[in-house]
Structures are given as C-alpha cells and as structure tokens.
Scaffold this motif. Structure first.
Motif, PDB file in Angstrom:
ATOM      1  N   LYS A   1     -38.327   5.264 -14.472  1.00  0.00           N
ATOM      2  CA  LYS A   1     -38.335   5.998 -15.732  1.00  0.00           C
ATOM      3  C   LYS A   1     -36.997   6.689 -15.965  1.00  0.00           C
ATOM      4  N   ALA A   2     -36.675   6.865 -17.224  1.00  0.00           N
ATOM      5  CA  ALA A   2     -35.418   7.499 -17.592  1.00  0.00           C
ATOM      6  C   ALA A   2     -35.501   8.994 -17.295  1.00  0.00           C
ATOM      7  N   THR A   3     -34.470   9.518 -16.675  1.00  0.00           N
ATOM      8  CA  THR A   3     -34.389  10.946 -16.403  1.00  0.00           C
ATOM      9  C   THR A   3     -33.019  11.432 -16.852  1.00  0.00           C
ATOM     10  N   LEU A   4     -32.903  12.744 -17.014  1.00  0.00           N
ATOM     11  CA  LEU A   4     -31.609  13.319 -17.378  1.00  0.00           C
ATOM     12  C   LEU A   4     -30.583  13.015 -16.292  1.00  0.00           C
ATOM     13  N   GLN A   5     -30.992  13.119 -15.023  1.00  0.00           N
ATOM     14  CA  GLN A   5     -30.065  12.842 -13.924  1.00  0.00           C
ATOM     15  C   GLN A   5     -29.539  11.410 -14.000  1.00  0.00           C
ATOM     16  N   ARG A   6     -30.445  10.485 -14.234  1.00  0.00           N
ATOM     17  CA  ARG A   6     -30.040   9.073 -14.312  1.00  0.00           C
ATOM     18  C   ARG A   6     -29.120   8.828 -15.507  1.00  0.00           C
ATOM     19  N   ALA A   7     -29.402   9.486 -16.616  1.00  0.00           N
ATOM     20  CA  ALA A   7     -28.549   9.341 -17.797  1.00  0.00           C
ATOM     21  C   ALA A   7     -27.137   9.852 -17.525  1.00  0.00           C
TER      22      ALA A   7
ATOM     23  N   ASP B   1     -12.269   4.074 -11.722  1.00  0.00           N
ATOM     24  CA  ASP B   1     -12.107   3.692 -10.323  1.00  0.00           C
ATOM     25  C   ASP B   1     -13.438   3.165  -9.811  1.00  0.00           C
ATOM     26  N   HIS B   2     -13.574   3.078  -8.532  1.00  0.00           N
ATOM     27  CA  HIS B   2     -14.802   2.608  -7.891  1.00  0.00           C
ATOM     28  C   HIS B   2     -15.284   3.734  -6.978  1.00  0.00           C
ATOM     29  N   PRO B   3     -15.953   4.743  -7.532  1.00  0.00           N
ATOM     30  CA  PRO B   3     -16.320   5.902  -6.711  1.00  0.00           C
ATOM     31  C   PRO B   3     -17.423   5.589  -5.709  1.00  0.00           C
ATOM     32  N   ASP B   4     -17.357   6.292  -4.565  1.00  0.00           N
ATOM     33  CA  ASP B   4     -18.473   6.204  -3.627  1.00  0.00           C
ATOM     34  C   ASP B   4     -19.534   7.209  -4.082  1.00  0.00           C
ATOM     35  N   ALA B   5     -20.660   7.236  -3.386  1.00  0.00           N
ATOM     36  CA  ALA B   5     -21.778   8.085  -3.809  1.00  0.00           C
ATOM     37  C   ALA B   5     -21.397   9.563  -3.820  1.00  0.00           C
ATOM     38  N   GLU B   6     -20.594   9.998  -2.858  1.00  0.00           N
ATOM     39  CA  GLU B   6     -20.170  11.402  -2.822  1.00  0.00           C
ATOM     40  C   GLU B   6     -19.345  11.765  -4.050  1.00  0.00           C
ATOM     41  N   ALA B   7     -18.442  10.876  -4.452  1.00  0.00           N
ATOM     42  CA  ALA B   7     -17.626  11.130  -5.638  1.00  0.00           C
ATOM     43  C   ALA B   7     -18.494  11.157  -6.897  1.00  0.00           C
ATOM     44  N   VAL B   8     -19.458  10.245  -6.974  1.00  0.00           N
ATOM     45  CA  VAL B   8     -20.375  10.248  -8.120  1.00  0.00           C
ATOM     46  C   VAL B   8     -21.154  11.552  -8.132  1.00  0.00           C
TER      47      VAL B   8
ATOM     48  N   ARG C   1     -21.379  18.321 -14.218  1.00  0.00           N
ATOM     49  CA  ARG C   1     -21.959  18.246 -15.562  1.00  0.00           C
ATOM     50  C   ARG C   1     -23.395  18.737 -15.617  1.00  0.00           C
ATOM     51  N   LEU C   2     -24.072  18.659 -14.481  1.00  0.00           N
ATOM     52  CA  LEU C   2     -25.501  18.939 -14.443  1.00  0.00           C
ATOM     53  C   LEU C   2     -25.795  19.778 -13.198  1.00  0.00           C
ATOM     54  N   SER C   3     -25.991  21.064 -13.405  1.00  0.00           N
ATOM     55  CA  SER C   3     -26.233  21.938 -12.250  1.00  0.00           C
ATOM     56  C   SER C   3     -27.609  21.672 -11.655  1.00  0.00           C
ATOM     57  N   GLY C   4     -27.687  21.847 -10.350  1.00  0.00           N
ATOM     58  CA  GLY C   4     -28.955  21.713  -9.663  1.00  0.00           C
ATOM     59  C   GLY C   4     -29.335  20.302  -9.263  1.00  0.00           C
ATOM     60  N   VAL C   5     -28.519  19.322  -9.583  1.00  0.00           N
ATOM     61  CA  VAL C   5     -28.841  17.954  -9.176  1.00  0.00           C
ATOM     62  C   VAL C   5     -28.623  17.839  -7.668  1.00  0.00           C
TER      63      VAL C   5
ATOM     64  N   VAL D   1     -28.007  15.818  -4.032  1.00  0.00           N
ATOM     65  CA  VAL D   1     -27.252  14.664  -3.553  1.00  0.00           C
ATOM     66  C   VAL D   1     -28.197  13.490  -3.294  1.00  0.00           C
ATOM     67  N   ALA D   2     -29.394  13.757  -2.797  1.00  0.00           N
ATOM     68  CA  ALA D   2     -30.354  12.676  -2.543  1.00  0.00           C
ATOM     69  C   ALA D   2     -30.759  11.991  -3.843  1.00  0.00           C
ATOM     70  N   THR D   3     -30.856  12.746  -4.913  1.00  0.00           N
ATOM     71  CA  THR D   3     -31.200  12.177  -6.224  1.00  0.00           C
ATOM     72  C   THR D   3     -30.119  11.207  -6.678  1.00  0.00           C
ATOM     73  N   VAL D   4     -28.867  11.593  -6.500  1.00  0.00           N
ATOM     74  CA  VAL D   4     -27.755  10.730  -6.902  1.00  0.00           C
ATOM     75  C   VAL D   4     -27.733   9.468  -6.049  1.00  0.00           C
ATOM     76  N   TYR D   5     -27.864   9.604  -4.738  1.00  0.00           N
ATOM     77  CA  TYR D   5     -27.884   8.444  -3.850  1.00  0.00           C
ATOM     78  C   TYR D   5     -29.027   7.495  -4.217  1.00  0.00           C
ATOM     79  N   ARG D   6     -30.217   8.041  -4.414  1.00  0.00           N
ATOM     80  CA  ARG D   6     -31.387   7.217  -4.732  1.00  0.00           C
ATOM     81  C   ARG D   6     -31.188   6.483  -6.055  1.00  0.00           C
TER      82      ARG D   6
END
Length: 132
Positions: free
Chosen positions: A2-8, A19-26, A33-37, A39-44
C-alpha cells in the motif's frame, strides 16, 4: 504494497537522485524531509520497491548495495577499488547482451548488467607512484 507517505518520499528521493545512493544515503535524504521515519522502514521499502521493479538494486564488490531510480535500459560499471558506480548507455553493448542471451535461450532481466573493474581515477592513482 500500500502507498504510504514514507514510500512516496523514498520514491521522490530516488527520482531526484543523480547518483546511486546506498540505503543509508537514502535514509539520510528521506529523514531530512520527513521527521520520524525509521531506518528499518527505508530499508524495507527500498527492498520491496526493487523487488516490484520500481527501482534497481545494484550489488557492489564488498560494499553495500546501491539503488538506481533510472529504469531505462543501461548497464553499470563498478570500481573494485573505490566502489564508484558508472552508468553505461551504450546501445551496441545492450544489443550484444540481448543477442548473446537470446542465442542461449536466456531472458535478460530489466536490471541490466554490472561489470566490475578499476575506474580511471583508481588506475591513474596506481600508475602515479610508479612514475616517481
């Protein structure tokens, strides 16, 4: 998924990436841009977006994977020394890969091809000490 604000926001960050960022850079870009996100959410989300074909995951020699938001056909060159990642938009190369794959009955995936070697900067640095 499902679409989420984090995913958007992750999608937006990847679309803007030159560039080609790694997960940490992303994660750093998303969290600015989005406080409270988390790191596991970004990786997933990166993993799922790569599995769903929204972006490409690129393995680098002994380094963390990178991600590419550009889905048009292209290959990558990865430096074994510094980890630099270079896009290759060469129609002749892509055609040769497709032709070789077809001759073997192999279907080429959308993730393209990655070639490892030594970039121009690192090979120049190796030559510099020899000149002295």
């Amino acid at each position: 998924m499902k679409a989420t604000l984090q995913r958007a926001v992750i999608r937006e960050v990847m679309k803007e990436a030159k560039d080609h960022p790694d997960a940490e850079a992303v994660y750093r870009r998303v969290s600015s841009r989005l406080s409270g996100v988390g790191v596991a959410t970004v990786y997933r989300n990166l993993r799922q977006m790569a599995e769903e074909g929204e972006l490409r995951r690129i393995a680098r020699c002994g380094r963390s994977d990178c991600f590419d938001g550009v889905l048009e056909p292209h290959a990558h060159m990865v430096c074994k020394q510094c980890g630099a990642l270079i896009d290759v938009y060469d129609p002749a190369l892509l055609s040769a890969i497709e032709s070789a794959a077809q001759s073997q009955g192999f279907l080429v995936g959308t993730e393209g091809m990655t070639v490892s070697g030594i970039c121009a900067r690192c090979s120049q640095e190796k030559l510099e000490p020899q000149k002295r």
